[in-house]
Enzyme design. Structure first.
Site, mmCIF file in Angstrom:
data_model
loop_
_atom_site.group_PDB
_atom_site.id
_atom_site.type_symbol
_atom_site.label_atom_id
_atom_site.label_comp_id
_atom_site.label_asym_id
_atom_site.label_seq_id
_atom_site.Cartn_x
_atom_site.Cartn_y
_atom_site.Cartn_z
ATOM 1 N N TYR A 1 14.515 32.021 1.653
ATOM 2 C CA TYR A 1 13.334 32.843 1.873
ATOM 3 C C TYR A 1 13.256 33.318 3.318
ATOM 4 O O TYR A 1 13.580 32.582 4.261
ATOM 5 C CB TYR A 1 12.072 32.058 1.535
ATOM 6 C CG TYR A 1 11.841 31.872 0.054
ATOM 7 C CD1 TYR A 1 11.635 32.972 -0.785
ATOM 8 C CD2 TYR A 1 11.800 30.599 -0.505
ATOM 9 C CE1 TYR A 1 11.416 32.798 -2.139
ATOM 10 C CE2 TYR A 1 11.581 30.419 -1.860
ATOM 11 C CZ TYR A 1 11.393 31.522 -2.676
ATOM 12 O OH TYR A 1 11.174 31.354 -4.012
ATOM 13 N N HIS B 1 -5.846 -6.027 14.073
ATOM 14 C CA HIS B 1 -4.611 -5.235 14.013
ATOM 15 C C HIS B 1 -4.161 -4.883 15.434
ATOM 16 O O HIS B 1 -4.949 -4.361 16.221
ATOM 17 C CB HIS B 1 -4.860 -3.952 13.216
ATOM 18 C CG HIS B 1 -3.615 -3.281 12.739
ATOM 19 N ND1 HIS B 1 -3.055 -3.530 11.505
ATOM 20 C CD2 HIS B 1 -2.792 -2.390 13.342
ATOM 21 C CE1 HIS B 1 -1.960 -2.808 11.368
ATOM 22 N NE2 HIS B 1 -1.779 -2.106 12.474
ATOM 23 N N ARG C 1 1.268 -10.277 8.184
ATOM 24 C CA ARG C 1 1.311 -9.167 7.229
ATOM 25 C C ARG C 1 2.662 -8.456 7.359
ATOM 26 O O ARG C 1 2.957 -7.858 8.399
ATOM 27 C CB ARG C 1 0.155 -8.194 7.495
ATOM 28 C CG ARG C 1 -1.220 -8.831 7.410
ATOM 29 C CD ARG C 1 -2.329 -7.804 7.504
ATOM 30 N NE ARG C 1 -2.326 -7.056 8.753
ATOM 31 C CZ ARG C 1 -2.898 -7.444 9.887
ATOM 32 N NH1 ARG C 1 -3.533 -8.620 9.933
ATOM 33 N NH2 ARG C 1 -2.854 -6.702 10.969
ATOM 34 N N ARG D 1 -10.094 1.597 15.128
ATOM 35 C CA ARG D 1 -9.981 2.358 13.887
ATOM 36 C C ARG D 1 -11.059 1.863 12.931
ATOM 37 O O ARG D 1 -12.019 2.563 12.653
ATOM 38 C CB ARG D 1 -8.572 2.196 13.304
ATOM 39 C CG ARG D 1 -8.286 3.073 12.103
ATOM 40 C CD ARG D 1 -6.833 3.033 11.688
ATOM 41 N NE ARG D 1 -6.357 1.694 11.356
ATOM 42 C CZ ARG D 1 -5.111 1.411 10.975
ATOM 43 N NH1 ARG D 1 -4.213 2.404 10.926
ATOM 44 N NH2 ARG D 1 -4.753 0.185 10.674
ATOM 45 N N LYS E 1 0.841 -1.193 0.000
ATOM 46 C CA LYS E 1 0.000 0.000 0.000
ATOM 47 C C LYS E 1 0.880 1.248 0.000
ATOM 48 O O LYS E 1 2.072 1.193 0.287
ATOM 49 C CB LYS E 1 -0.922 -0.004 1.232
ATOM 50 C CG LYS E 1 -0.171 -0.032 2.566
ATOM 51 C CD LYS E 1 -1.125 -0.072 3.733
ATOM 52 C CE LYS E 1 -0.348 -0.062 5.065
ATOM 53 N NZ LYS E 1 -1.242 0.011 6.225
ATOM 54 N N CYS F 1 13.157 25.043 0.449
ATOM 55 C CA CYS F 1 12.352 25.633 -0.617
ATOM 56 C C CYS F 1 11.559 24.536 -1.332
ATOM 57 O O CYS F 1 11.707 23.350 -1.041
ATOM 58 C CB CYS F 1 13.249 26.367 -1.603
ATOM 59 S SG CYS F 1 14.362 27.585 -0.851
ATOM 60 N N MET F 2 10.738 24.938 -2.297
ATOM 61 C CA MET F 2 9.920 23.957 -2.996
ATOM 62 C C MET F 2 10.779 22.936 -3.743
ATOM 63 O O MET F 2 10.526 21.727 -3.689
ATOM 64 C CB MET F 2 8.980 24.654 -3.986
ATOM 65 C CG MET F 2 8.102 23.670 -4.769
ATOM 66 S SD MET F 2 7.041 24.485 -5.980
ATOM 67 C CE MET F 2 5.881 25.324 -4.914
ATOM 68 N N ASP F 3 11.812 23.398 -4.446
ATOM 69 C CA ASP F 3 12.606 22.520 -5.293
ATOM 70 C C ASP F 3 14.069 22.450 -4.879
ATOM 71 O O ASP F 3 14.833 21.697 -5.480
ATOM 72 C CB ASP F 3 12.550 22.987 -6.755
ATOM 73 C CG ASP F 3 11.125 23.167 -7.235
ATOM 74 O OD1 ASP F 3 10.369 22.180 -7.190
ATOM 75 O OD2 ASP F 3 10.772 24.294 -7.626
#
Length: 808
Positions: free
Chosen positions: A701, A602, A659, A573, A478, A749-751
Site C-alpha cells: 500500500y 510494586h 510475583r 499508580r 494476566k 498490511c492487515m493480514d
C-alpha cells in the site's frame, strides 16, 4: 522381586513389611503415581522438593510400599512396607544395576552433546524389524531417567539402546555402571553444560568413560576432540567421516548423495535430509548397521524410511473446542506413561486416549493389556483402542471402544464425541495416527505461536532456586498469560504447585475456575460490577483505595471475603498511600469478616540499577506501612513486593511471597542478564508467495516499498491484525528465514507482510520466525522502541497457540 529383597540390594533398613509384595513399578513423582500392588514410591529429598511430604497422600491413594531417607511415623501406615535408605536415588540406581545384570544382551550406550535422542530413535526405527528393543523414552538420559529406563528390561528384550547425559564431572561412571554398554556411540562435543567442566578436554574425557568396557565405539573422525578422548581412553573404535584417517570415509557426490568407502569396498547412499546435523546423525546409524553386517541395499532401504523424531508432545486446538495432545508417531510402555501423565495434567473434565497396539513391549498380550490398564489407573479417561491386540484384550479394560484398524476408526469417527475434551492421540508409526490428528485438528491460517512448556517449567524452577525456603510464588497469568494462553499456563502452574495466581480482571479468573483451576486467585483490577462473580467463584480482589473498599463492604453485607491490600510506596499508580492508613485501619477494625490475605506493593524501577536507591526506599516504606497495619489486624497477612526483576536483583526483599510474571516466559527484564532462563514463546508464520521484482517496482500500500535493484520478495501470512505492528514497516523490522534476516518491504498490511529475501534460499511454504530461536524478542522490541511485554501481549487471539513439552 519382593519388597524384602530391596533391603539387601540397597543396604537399607527394613522398618516394616506386613505383606511382602512384588516390586514392579518405581514411582518418584507424587503428582504422577501409578497405583498398583507392585508400586513403590521412592521419597527423594532435593533442595526445594521433598517426597516425604506426599507419603500420606499417596498412601490414601493406594500405594503401600515406600523407600524413604528420613524416619516417618510408620504406625500411621499399618499396611505399608517401609524401607529406610541413605539415598533414595542411589537405591533406585542399585535396583537398575541389579536388573541390568540379570539380562546379558547387547546394549548400546550413546553420549555426546547433541543428537543422542535422534540417533537412538532412528536406530530403534531401523532395527525394530530384527530385534525386540528396550530404550529410554524421549531424552530420559539423567541419573534418574536412565535408572528408570534400565529397570524396564525383561527377558524378552534382545537389544538395549540407552542414551546418557551428564552436566558435570563424576556423573558418567555411575551411568556406565547402570547401562553396562557393550557398544558405544560418541556423537559430538558442544557447548552444552560447559559450566560443569574445567575444559573441553575434561568434558570429553568424562563422556568417554561410558565406553570403557565397549567392544567397539562409533564416532565421527572429523571431531578431533572426540577422537583424542577415545584415544586416551584406549577403547576399540569404528570411525567415519570425511577425514582421510576415518575407517569409513564419506565423499559427497551431490546434495543428499554420498559414497561410503570402507577398505576396498564402497557403495553409494542417498540421505533423505539436507541438514548437516541430521546427516551426521544418519551416518552414525549407517556405521552401526555396517558394523553389524547389514548389506548396502538394506541400509539404503531403511535409511530412506527415517522420519524426523518428534521431541515433544504438542497440545493443539481441535474441533468443537477440544484440545489434542499429538503423540502420533511412537508407542511404547515407558512413553505411554509420560503421555498419560501429560493428559492427566490437563484440567478439562472430559479426557480421551486414542491408543494403538504397542508393538515392542516383549509382554504377552494379556500382561500388556493389564499394564496399560494400570497406567490408565482410576482416572476418568475414556479409551479408544485401535489394533488387533487391543481388540482381542478389550475385556481387560473397564469399558472403552475398540477398532481393528485406523481405517475402521476413521469410518465411524464422530468429531462431536470429543467436544470440550482433551484427547491424547498415541500410536505406533505403523498405524498412521497423523490421519486422525488431521481430522480432529481445527483448521487455522499458518501463523502459529508456540509455547514451550518444558522451558517454562525450567524457568519456574530457576526462580524457585533463587528463593528462600518457604517463600511462596504467585504466578502472573494476566493479559492472556502475556499472550500465551491463560488456561494452559495456569494449568501448568497449578500442577507445579504454585501458591497463587494473579489475573488482571475478574472474567479472567472466572474462566480459569471454569477450567478446573482451584488455586487461590488474586484479581488486580476488580470493578464493583464484578463483585458478585468474584464471590461466587472464590476470587480475591486487590483493594487499592478507600472508595473501592467502601463499595466492597456495601456489597458484602457482612459476608466473609479474602482481599489483598495494595500499598503505594512510590509507583503512584494504584494503592493506599501513607495518608490513607488511618482510614484503612478503621475499615479493617470495623469489618473483621474481611480477611486480609496479603499486603503488597510494586517496585517501579526493579529492572534498572540506577533506581536501586529508590527501590530500597520503597522496601523501607512498605515494611513500615505493613507493620502498622499488622499491629491493628492482630494477625500476619502474607507480604509481597518483588516482580520478576525484583526476584533476580533484590533477594533480601522476598518477604513471604514473590510475583513471577515475564521471567516465567524466559525474558530477562534486568540489565545484568541471566543466562539460565530459556525462551518459551516462538511466533512463526509461513511464506505464501515469492515474487521476482525488477528495479523501479514498488511493494504494498502507498507504494512505500521501492525496489532499487532486481529483488526477490516473499509475502508472509501475518499482518497487524495478528499483532505484527505497522511500526515494523519499511525495513524497521526483520524476520528470520532459514537462518537469515529478511527486512520488511513496504507497509505491513492487515493480514500480510512482504519481506525482501534476495539472496536467501527459500521456497513457498517455508517458515518465517517473527521472534524465537535465532531472533530474540528483546531484539524485535528494540527495533520499534518498545519492550518485550508489548510484543508478547499484542499477538491476537486469532493466532493459533500450540503448547508442547518434551516427550520425556
Amino acid at each position: 522381586m519382593k519388597f524384602s529383597q530391596l533391603a539387601v540390594l540397597t543396604s537399607g533398613k527394613l522398618i516394616q513389611c506386613p505383606k511382602d509384595r512384588p516390586v514392579d513399578t518405581l514411582v518418584t513423582d507424587s503428582r504422577k503415581p501409578v497405583i498398583g500392588e507392585g508400586s513403590v514410591f521412592f521419597a527423594i529429598r532435593g533442595d526445594r522438593h521433598d517426597g516425604h511430604r506426599y507419603i500420606q497422600e499417596l498412601y490414601a491413594l493406594g500405594i503401600r510400599q515406600f523407600v524413604v531417607e528420613d524416619p516417618i511415623p510408620h504406625e500411621q501406615y499399618p499396611d505399608g512396607n517401609i524401607l529406610q535408605v541413605t539415598s533414595s536415588l542411589k537405591a533406585i540406581q542399585q535396583l537398575a544395576i541389579h536388573q541390568r545384570q540379570q539380562h546379558q544382551i547387547p546394549v548400546l550406550g550413546i553420549t555426546g552433546s547433541n543428537g543422542k535422542t535422534t540417533i537412538k530413535e532412528w536406530l530403534f526405527q531401523v532395527l525394530s524389524p530384527d530385534f525386540r528393543i528396550i530404550k529410554n523414552p524421549g531424552s530420559y538420559n539423567s541419573q534418574l531417567g536412565v535408572s528408570l529406563s534400565v529397570w524396564g528390561m525383561n527377558a524378552s528384550h534382545e537389544l538395549g539402546l540407552f542414551e546418557a547425559g551428564i552436566s558435570k564431572t563424576g556423573e558418567m561412571e555411575r551411568l556406565r555402571e547402570i547401562i553396562q554398554p557393550s557398544l558405544g556411540i560418541f556423537t559430538n562435543l558442544g557447548s552444552a553444560h560447559n559450566e560443569g567442566f574445567y575444559s573441553m578436554r575434561e568434558k570429553a574425557d568424562e563422556k568417554a568413560k561410558l565406553f570403557r568396557d565397549c567392544s567397539k565405539t562409533i564416532y565421527c573422525r572429523d571431531h578431533e576432540e572426540v577422537h583424542e578422548a577415545l584415544v586416551r581412553t584406549g577403547v576399540p573404535t569404528l570411525s567415519w567421516g570425511r577425514n582421510e584417517a576415518a575407517d569409513i570415509r564419506i565423499e559427497q557426490l551431490e546434495p543428499g548423495r554420498f559414497r561410503l568407502i570402507e577398505g576396498k569396498d564402497s557403495f553409494e547412499l542417498n540421505l533423505p535430509f539436507s541438514d548437516r546435523a541430521m546427516q551426521e546423525n544418519a551416518f552414525h546409524v549407517v556405521a552401526f548397521l555396517l558394523l553389524h553386517g547389514y548389506a548396502p541395499g538394506i541400509i539404503q532401504e531403511r535409511i530412506a524410511q527415517l522420519h524426523a523424531v518428534p521431541m515433544r508432545l504438542e497440545l493443539k486446538q481441535g474441533v468443537h473446542r477440544s484440545q489434542l495432545i499429538d503423540d502420533s508417531y511412537n508407542n511404547d510402555l515407558a512413553g505411554l506413561k509420560i503421555s498419560i501423565d501429560f493428559l492427566r495434567n490437563q484440567q478439562k473434565g472430559k479426557k480421551f486416549i486414542i491408543l494403538s497396539d504397542i508393538l515392542q513391549s516383549g509382554l504377552e498380550p494379556e500382561a500388556l493389556a493389564l499394564q496399560i490398564r494400570n497406567l490408565l489407573g482410576s482416572h476418568p479417561i475414556s479409551l479408544i483402542g485401535i489394533g488387533p491386540m487391543l481388540m482381542e484384550q478389550q475385556y481387560v479394560f473397564r469399558g472403552g471402544r475398540f477398532f481393528p484398524s485406523t481405517d475402521a476408526f476413521l469410518e465411524q469417527l464422530d468429531p462431536d464425541l470429543f467436544a470440550d475434551s482433551v484427547v491424547l492421540i498415541k500410536g505406533a508409526r505403523l498405524f498412521q495416527f497423523e490421519r486422525i490428528v488431521r481430522k480432529l485438528q481445527r483448521k487455522v491460517h499458518g501463523t502459529v505461536m508456540e509455547i514451550d512448556l518444558t522451558s517454562m517449567v525450567h524457568n519456574l524452577n530457576y526462580f524457585k532456586s533463587r528463593l528462600n525456603p518457604g517463600t511462596r510464588i504467585m504466578g502472573m497469568v494476566k493479559a492472556f498469560a502475556y499472550g500465551s494462553g491463560s488456561e494452559e499456563v495456569a494449568n501448568l502452574l497449578q500442577f507445579h504447585r504454585v501458591d497463587y495466581l494473579g489475573v488482571a480482571f475478574a472474567d479472567e479468573g472466572v474462566d480459569l475456575r471454569k477450567n478446573n483451576i482451584t488455586v487461590p486467585i488474586m484479581v488486580m483490577n476488580p470493578s464493583e460490577e464484578s463483585f458478585p462473580l468474584m464471590l461466587q467463584h472464590h476470587l480475591e480482589p486487590e483493594i487499592y483505595s478507600p472508595r473501592l473498599f467502601r463499595a466492597l463492604l456495601t456489597f458484602l453485607q457482612g459476608r466473609p471475603c479474602a482481599i489483598h491490600i495494595k500499598l503505594d510506596t512510590g509507583m503512584h499508580r494504584l494503592g493506599f498511600g501513607e495518608d490513607d492508613l488511618a482510614e484503612l485501619e478503621d475499615f479493617l477494625r470495623a469489618h473483621p469478616h474481611v480477611h486480609v490475605a496479603s499486603l503488597f506493593t510494586h517496585l517501579s524501577g526493579a529492572d534498572e540499577k540506577t533506581h536501586d536507591g529508590f527501590s530500597e526506599e520503597q522496601a523501607r516504606r512498605f515494611t513500615a506501612m505493613a507493620d502498622r497495619l499488622e499491629r491493628g489486624l492482630g494477625y500476619k497477612p502474607l507480604r509481597h513486593m518483588l516482580n520478576s526483576p525484583g526476584i533476580l536483583r533484590f533477594p533480601q526483599y522476598q518477604f513471604d511471597m514473590v510475583r513471577l510474571g515475564i521471567g516465567l516466559y524466559g525474558i530477562d527484564p534486568t540489565e545484568e542478564g541471566y543466562a539460565n532462563l530459556r525462551p518459551v514463546v516462538t511466533l512463526k508464520t509461513t511464506i505464501s508467495q515469492i515474487k521476482r521484482l525488477k528495479a523501479g517496482d514498488t511493494v504494498g500500500y502507498g507504494r512505500r516499498g521501492k525496489v532499487e535493484k532486481e529483488s526477490t520478495v516473499a509475502t508472509l501470512a501475518i499482518g497487524y491484525a495478528d499483532g505484527f505492528s505497522r511500526r515494523f514497516s519499511n525495513g524497521t523490522g526483520n524476520v528470520l528465514i532459514n537462518g537469515q534476516l529478511a527486512p520488511v518491504k513496504g507497509n505491513v498490511c492487515m493480514d500480510m507482510t512482504m519481506v525482501d529475501i534476495t539472496g536467501i534460499p527459500a521456497r513457498e511454504g517455508d517458515e518465517a520466525i517473527i521472534f524465537g530461536p535465532g531472533l530474540p524478542i528483546q531484539q524485535v522490541a528494540q527495533w520499534i522502541e518498545t519492550i518485550p511485554y508489548e510484543i508478547l501481549t499484542s499477538t491476537s487471539d486469532r493466532v493459533k497457540r500450540v503448547f508442547y513439552a518434551e516427550s520425556i
